[in-house]
Design a protein around this motif. Structure first.
Motif, PDB file in Angstrom:
ATOM      1  N   PRO A 218       0.813  -1.222   0.000  1.00 49.23           N
ATOM      2  CA  PRO A 218       0.000   0.000   0.000  1.00 49.23           C
ATOM      3  C   PRO A 218       0.847   1.274   0.000  1.00 49.23           C
ATOM      4  CG  PRO A 218      -0.909  -1.589   1.524  1.00 49.23           C
ATOM      5  CD  PRO A 218       0.414  -2.148   1.071  1.00 49.23           C
ATOM      6  N   GLY A 221      -2.820   7.162  -0.132  1.00 47.47           N
ATOM      7  CA  GLY A 221      -3.980   7.308  -0.999  1.00 47.47           C
ATOM      8  C   GLY A 221      -4.678   5.998  -1.284  1.00 47.47           C
ATOM      9  N   SER A 222      -3.985   4.879  -1.098  1.00 45.69           N
ATOM     10  CA  SER A 222      -4.657   3.587  -1.264  1.00 45.69           C
ATOM     11  C   SER A 222      -5.470   3.310  -0.001  1.00 45.69           C
ATOM     12  CB  SER A 222      -3.643   2.475  -1.521  1.00 45.69           C
ATOM     13  OG  SER A 222      -2.723   2.355  -0.462  1.00 45.69           O
ATOM     14  N   PRO A 223      -6.594   2.622  -0.121  1.00 49.93           N
ATOM     15  CA  PRO A 223      -7.526   2.483   1.015  1.00 49.93           C
ATOM     16  C   PRO A 223      -6.905   1.858   2.258  1.00 49.93           C
ATOM     17  CG  PRO A 223      -8.555   1.775  -1.031  1.00 49.93           C
ATOM     18  CD  PRO A 223      -7.113   2.000  -1.346  1.00 49.93           C
ATOM     19  N   ASP A 224      -5.900   0.994   2.070  1.00 50.03           N
ATOM     20  CA  ASP A 224      -5.352   0.266   3.206  1.00 50.03           C
ATOM     21  C   ASP A 224      -4.006   0.808   3.681  1.00 50.03           C
ATOM     22  OD1 ASP A 224      -4.459  -0.497   0.743  1.00 50.03           O
ATOM     23  OD2 ASP A 224      -4.607  -2.650   1.074  1.00 50.03           O
ATOM     24  N   TYR A 225      -3.638   2.007   3.228  1.00 50.59           N
ATOM     25  CA  TYR A 225      -2.318   2.525   3.612  1.00 50.59           C
ATOM     26  C   TYR A 225      -2.230   2.832   5.098  1.00 50.59           C
ATOM     27  CZ  TYR A 225       1.811   5.472   4.005  1.00 50.59           C
ATOM     28  OH  TYR A 225       3.010   5.997   4.405  1.00 50.59           O
ATOM     29  N   SER A 227      -3.741   1.708   7.729  1.00 51.20           N
ATOM     30  CA  SER A 227      -3.702   0.554   8.636  1.00 51.20           C
ATOM     31  C   SER A 227      -2.553  -0.401   8.336  1.00 51.20           C
ATOM     32  CB  SER A 227      -5.024  -0.222   8.552  1.00 51.20           C
ATOM     33  OG  SER A 227      -5.234  -0.700   7.235  1.00 51.20           O
ATOM     34  N   TYR A 228      -1.853  -0.172   7.233  1.00 48.99           N
ATOM     35  CA  TYR A 228      -0.825  -1.128   6.818  1.00 48.99           C
ATOM     36  C   TYR A 228       0.414  -1.049   7.714  1.00 48.99           C
ATOM     37  CZ  TYR A 228       2.841  -3.333   4.054  1.00 48.99           C
ATOM     38  OH  TYR A 228       3.897  -4.123   3.645  1.00 48.99           O
ATOM     39  N   TYR A 239      -0.752  -3.916  -6.400  1.00 47.49           N
ATOM     40  CA  TYR A 239      -0.408  -2.550  -6.018  1.00 47.49           C
ATOM     41  C   TYR A 239       0.490  -1.863  -7.051  1.00 47.49           C
ATOM     42  CZ  TYR A 239      -2.275  -3.487  -1.350  1.00 47.49           C
ATOM     43  OH  TYR A 239      -3.107  -3.795  -0.293  1.00 47.49           O
TER      44      TYR A 239
END
Length: 437
Positions: A218, A221-225, A227-228, A239
């Protein structure tokens, strides 16, 4: 009695002594060299890819020159050593992850020309314990030893993350972990600050990017960044397209910065890949699926993008079919800086492509072939030596390929079966290999 012309000159000199002339006009062009990691030519829309979004690289292509036949070595360190020294690898490549500290680099040469020098991004030229062991105990170069006054880098002596929670080494402040922050953004922040500080004085900024090398993970700007956690060690090619777009965004920041500072017309920006795309990534180009071939020696291992952007100097929308290799950058950038291209007092394997940048109708000397001494010294890759142009390729072990009909080298040919021009090319390539000493 003072002669009248002398009196006038003396009066002018006295008058000017009390006037602030303002900033000194800069003569030497600035140079920004961006070296993307694991990015073959087939990834970019400038070469026909319709899957990826790269508006700023598209802007470079539309406003500058696209080189259609630029080539690197198939692996990162050999490419970086060749780029920085202008020499083929058999002359100075001492081991994977190492740059011989006795080598004079582009940064050294440009410092001699009065340039301030900066490097940001991936270093990987000092070597870790394993790389130094494989090189027989040799040690590589630190950034200042390689000619750089300023730097913010990943993997100088320490590894850590290059992306989220980046572990970076910065001139003056040392090693620091940037919790929650993204390494590529931090590199670009530092480069922008350097450009602002140097505005009006010539500078050379080298940006060996971390993107788009794996791990594919991630990005901002990516949805899971948010929490990654990099400790999860995600490496998922899904990705990759977003990482390509993020790479493009950083290029845009650099273009916009030099434009905002009024430096665009005195700044050459070059963008190139260091080797082919990762083998886990498949792209579609002109209706074909092409799997990346990093580390291997066919066209998808060596053929990389090269874009040149210099408003007012490079003709917009130019496409250049001539061969370029990494040794060509040293003589080119020296010529950009104003050094006489006929001055051969320094070792040089490359051919300056500066005349091609400034004159799209240039008809002088160009590269006739690319030579590659590929000694990876890493992984399970096979060392190979070969020479090629856009039609034919010859390996030192005798393999021959017709690149016009077999660019992926699926069907080796016999010398006796070649046409007249093919035999002529192979004989020439044999001489090239024989003359490399």
């Amino acid at each position: 009695m003072t002669p009248k012309p002398l009196l006038i000159a003396f009066t002018l000199l006295i008058g000017l002594a009390g006037v602030n002339p303002g900033p000194r006009a800069q003569q030497s062009p600035n140079i920004i060299l961006i070296f993307a990691d694991d990015l073959g030519y087939e990834v970019l829309p400038a070469y026909g890819n319709k899957e990826h979004q790269t508006p700023f690289l598209d802007r470079m292509a539309a406003g500058g020159m696209v080189f259609e036949n630029a080539h690197a070595t198939p692996l990162c360190t050999p490419s970086r050593v060749q780029l920085m020294t202008g020499k083929y690898n058999f002359r100075n490549y001492i081991g994977f992850g190492l740059l011989d500290p006795g080598e004079k680099t582009i940064a050294h040469w440009l410092k001699d020309r009065g340039y301030a020098t900066c490097v940001v991004g991936k270093w990987q030229l000092y070597g870790n314990a394993r790389q130094q062991e494989l090189a027989g105990g040799k040690v590589g170069s630190l950034p200042e030893e390689a000619g750089f006054d300023s730097y913010r880098l990943w993997q100088v002596r320490d590894l850590g993350s290059r992306y989220k929670n980046a572990l970076l080494d910065t001139k003056g402040t040392g090693l620091e972990k940037f919790e929650g922050q993204y390494g590529p953004d931090l590199f670009t922040d530092y480069l922008e600050d350097f450009v602002e500080k140097q505005a009006g004085e010539p500078f050379f900024a080298y940006f060996p990017m971390a993107l788009t090398h794996d791990p594919f993970e991630p990005y901002p700007g990516s949805p899971d960044y948010v929490s990654y956690d990099p400790e999860d060690r995600v490496n998922d090619p899904r990705y990759f397209p977003g990482m390509v777009s993020y790479m493009d965004k950083l290029v845009g920041r650099i273009i916009n910065k030099v434009t905002e500072l009024g430096l665009a017309e005195n700044t050459l920006i070059l963008f190139m890949g260091d080797n082919g795309t990762d083998r886990d990534v498949v792209n579609r180009l002109n209706g074909r699926e092409l799997r990346g071939n990093k580390g291997y020696t066919n066209d998808l291992g060596t053929h990389v993008p090269l874009l040149a952007y210099w408003p007012g100097t490079i003709a917009a929308g130019s496409r250049n079919p001539n061969l370029i290799d990494l040794t060509d950058f040293l003589p080119t950038l020296l010529e950009v800086s104003g050094r006489d291209p006929l001055d051969q007092t320094f070792p040089m394997d490359g051919i300056s492509f500066y005349p091609q940048l400034v004159n799209p109708q240039y008809s002088g000397r160009v590269r006739e072939w690319v030579f590659c001494h590929y000694a990876p010294n890493w992984g399970n890759f096979t060392p190979r030596t070969f020479v090629y142009d856009t039609s034919w390729k010859y390996y030192a072990d005798g393999e021959i390929y017709d690149l016009r009909n077999d660019p992926l080298e699926n069907s080796p040919l016999q010398f006796k079966d070649l046409d007249r021009l093919g035999k002529k090319s192979v004989r020439k390539f044999k001489r090239v290999i024989g003359n490399m000493r």
